[in-house]
Design a protein around this motif. Structure first.
Motif, PDB file in Angstrom:
ATOM      1  N   ILE A  70       0.702  -1.295  -0.054  1.00  0.00           N
ATOM      2  CA  ILE A  70       0.149   0.090  -0.033  1.00  0.00           C
ATOM      3  C   ILE A  70       0.852   1.255   0.058  1.00  0.00           C
ATOM      4  O   ILE A  70       0.598   2.306  -0.790  1.00  0.00           O
ATOM      5  CB  ILE A  70      -0.933   0.070   1.200  1.00  0.00           C
ATOM      6  CG1 ILE A  70      -1.928  -1.328   1.038  1.00  0.00           C
ATOM      7  CG2 ILE A  70      -1.652   1.235   1.336  1.00  0.00           C
ATOM      8  CD1 ILE A  70      -2.812  -1.466  -0.189  1.00  0.00           C
ATOM      9  N   ALA A  71       1.983   1.239   0.767  1.00  0.00           N
ATOM     10  CA  ALA A  71       2.814   2.399   0.660  1.00  0.00           C
ATOM     11  C   ALA A  71       3.410   2.483  -0.477  1.00  0.00           C
ATOM     12  O   ALA A  71       3.528   3.656  -1.062  1.00  0.00           O
ATOM     13  CB  ALA A  71       4.010   2.240   1.886  1.00  0.00           C
ATOM     14  N   GLU A  72       3.945   1.495  -1.356  1.00  0.00           N
ATOM     15  CA  GLU A  72       4.732   1.765  -2.541  1.00  0.00           C
ATOM     16  C   GLU A  72       3.444   2.286  -3.508  1.00  0.00           C
ATOM     17  O   GLU A  72       3.801   3.194  -4.340  1.00  0.00           O
ATOM     18  CB  GLU A  72       5.046   0.356  -2.817  1.00  0.00           C
ATOM     19  CG  GLU A  72       5.728   0.337  -4.367  1.00  0.00           C
ATOM     20  CD  GLU A  72       6.144  -0.926  -4.906  1.00  0.00           C
ATOM     21  OE1 GLU A  72       6.801  -0.853  -6.021  1.00  0.00           O
ATOM     22  OE2 GLU A  72       5.991  -1.955  -4.029  1.00  0.00           O
ATOM     23  N   LEU A  73       2.278   1.698  -3.335  1.00  0.00           N
ATOM     24  CA  LEU A  73       1.184   2.042  -4.631  1.00  0.00           C
ATOM     25  C   LEU A  73       0.682   3.462  -4.382  1.00  0.00           C
ATOM     26  O   LEU A  73       0.267   4.056  -5.305  1.00  0.00           O
ATOM     27  CB  LEU A  73       0.230   1.186  -4.644  1.00  0.00           C
ATOM     28  CG  LEU A  73       0.449  -0.311  -5.170  1.00  0.00           C
ATOM     29  CD1 LEU A  73      -0.682  -1.431  -5.015  1.00  0.00           C
ATOM     30  CD2 LEU A  73       1.093  -0.115  -6.550  1.00  0.00           C
ATOM     31  N   GLN A 123       2.458   9.548  -2.168  1.00  0.00           N
ATOM     32  CA  GLN A 123       2.293  10.523  -1.149  1.00  0.00           C
ATOM     33  C   GLN A 123       0.948  10.579  -0.509  1.00  0.00           C
ATOM     34  O   GLN A 123       0.632  11.391   0.480  1.00  0.00           O
ATOM     35  CB  GLN A 123       2.414  11.801  -1.808  1.00  0.00           C
ATOM     36  CG  GLN A 123       1.341  12.264  -2.818  1.00  0.00           C
ATOM     37  CD  GLN A 123       1.698  13.340  -3.563  1.00  0.00           C
ATOM     38  OE1 GLN A 123       2.712  14.185  -3.545  1.00  0.00           O
ATOM     39  NE2 GLN A 123       0.792  13.813  -4.582  1.00  0.00           N
ATOM     40  N   TYR A 124      -0.026   9.635  -1.018  1.00  0.00           N
ATOM     41  CA  TYR A 124      -1.397   9.506  -0.574  1.00  0.00           C
ATOM     42  C   TYR A 124      -1.454   8.530   0.521  1.00  0.00           C
ATOM     43  O   TYR A 124      -2.583   7.987   0.863  1.00  0.00           O
ATOM     44  CB  TYR A 124      -2.517   9.575  -1.536  1.00  0.00           C
ATOM     45  CG  TYR A 124      -2.439  10.600  -2.540  1.00  0.00           C
ATOM     46  CD1 TYR A 124      -2.818  11.681  -2.265  1.00  0.00           C
ATOM     47  CD2 TYR A 124      -2.106  10.681  -3.874  1.00  0.00           C
ATOM     48  CE1 TYR A 124      -2.767  12.832  -2.950  1.00  0.00           C
ATOM     49  CE2 TYR A 124      -1.859  11.501  -4.722  1.00  0.00           C
ATOM     50  CZ  TYR A 124      -2.245  12.659  -4.276  1.00  0.00           C
ATOM     51  OH  TYR A 124      -2.414  13.883  -5.184  1.00  0.00           O
ATOM     52  N   PHE A 139      -4.915   5.318   4.330  1.00  0.00           N
ATOM     53  CA  PHE A 139      -5.435   4.608   5.774  1.00  0.00           C
ATOM     54  C   PHE A 139      -6.944   4.954   6.068  1.00  0.00           C
ATOM     55  O   PHE A 139      -7.564   4.248   6.548  1.00  0.00           O
ATOM     56  CB  PHE A 139      -4.510   5.127   6.713  1.00  0.00           C
ATOM     57  CG  PHE A 139      -3.509   3.867   6.895  1.00  0.00           C
ATOM     58  CD1 PHE A 139      -3.735   2.794   7.790  1.00  0.00           C
ATOM     59  CD2 PHE A 139      -2.341   3.805   6.234  1.00  0.00           C
ATOM     60  CE1 PHE A 139      -2.463   1.793   7.893  1.00  0.00           C
ATOM     61  CE2 PHE A 139      -1.245   2.973   6.413  1.00  0.00           C
ATOM     62  CZ  PHE A 139      -1.463   1.792   7.177  1.00  0.00           C
ATOM     63  N   ILE A 140      -7.233   6.380   5.972  1.00  0.00           N
ATOM     64  CA  ILE A 140      -8.465   6.978   6.313  1.00  0.00           C
ATOM     65  C   ILE A 140      -9.581   6.188   5.202  1.00  0.00           C
ATOM     66  O   ILE A 140     -10.400   6.001   5.790  1.00  0.00           O
ATOM     67  CB  ILE A 140      -8.492   8.519   6.087  1.00  0.00           C
ATOM     68  CG1 ILE A 140      -7.410   9.216   7.132  1.00  0.00           C
ATOM     69  CG2 ILE A 140      -9.843   8.967   6.174  1.00  0.00           C
ATOM     70  CD1 ILE A 140      -7.193  10.601   6.886  1.00  0.00           C
ATOM     71  N   VAL A 141      -9.200   6.217   4.112  1.00  0.00           N
ATOM     72  CA  VAL A 141     -10.021   5.646   3.262  1.00  0.00           C
ATOM     73  C   VAL A 141     -10.318   4.089   3.495  1.00  0.00           C
ATOM     74  O   VAL A 141     -11.402   3.538   3.799  1.00  0.00           O
ATOM     75  CB  VAL A 141      -9.775   5.601   1.824  1.00  0.00           C
ATOM     76  CG1 VAL A 141     -10.797   4.911   0.783  1.00  0.00           C
ATOM     77  CG2 VAL A 141      -9.893   7.206   1.391  1.00  0.00           C
TER      78      VAL A 141
END
Length: 98
Positions: A34-37, A40-41, A46-48
Motif C-alpha cells: 500500500i505504501a508503494e502504490l 504521497q497519499y 489509511f483513512i479511506v
C-alpha cells in the motif's frame, strides 16, 4: 431454525478473531504494498481503508443481528446463495485469505 448454540462464541472470542484477521492481513501482509502504490497519499489511504472497514463491520453487525450464528461468513454466504458450489468456493476463498 438456527443451529446457533447460545454462548458458543463469546464477545471476547469474536473480537480476538476479528483483530487477528485485520492485523494479520491488513498490517503485516499489505502495508508495504500500500505504501508503494499510494505514494504521497499513504495517510489518506489509511483513512479511506478505515471508512471502508467501518461499512464492512456495520454490514456484519446487521447480518449477525438478523441471523445469529457462530458460522461467520460461510453462514452468510449460505443465506445469500443457498447450499451449492458457489457458496462452497466463496467460503473456502474467504477462509483461505485469512
Amino acid at each position: 431454525m438456527s443451529d446457533y448454540k447460545k454462548g458458543s462464541l463469546s464477545l471476547g472470542n469474536t473480537v480476538a478473531m476479528g483483530t487477528g484477521v485485520m492485523i494479520g492481513a491488513g498490517i503485516f501482509a499489505l502495508l508495504g504494498q500500500i505504501a508503494e502504490l499510494s505514494g504521497q497519499y499513504f495517510a489518506l489511504s489509511f483513512i479511506v481503508g478505515g471508512v471502508i472497514s467501518g461499512f464492512s463491520a456495520y454490514s456484519y453487525i446487521k447480518m449477525a443481528d438478523a441471523y445469529p450464528s457462530a458460522g461467520g461468513i460461510a453462514m452468510f454466504l449460505k443465506k445469500a446463495y443457498g447450499k451449492g458450489t458457489i457458496t462452497a468456493f466463496a467460503a473456502f476463498f474467504c477462509m483461505a485469505s485469512t
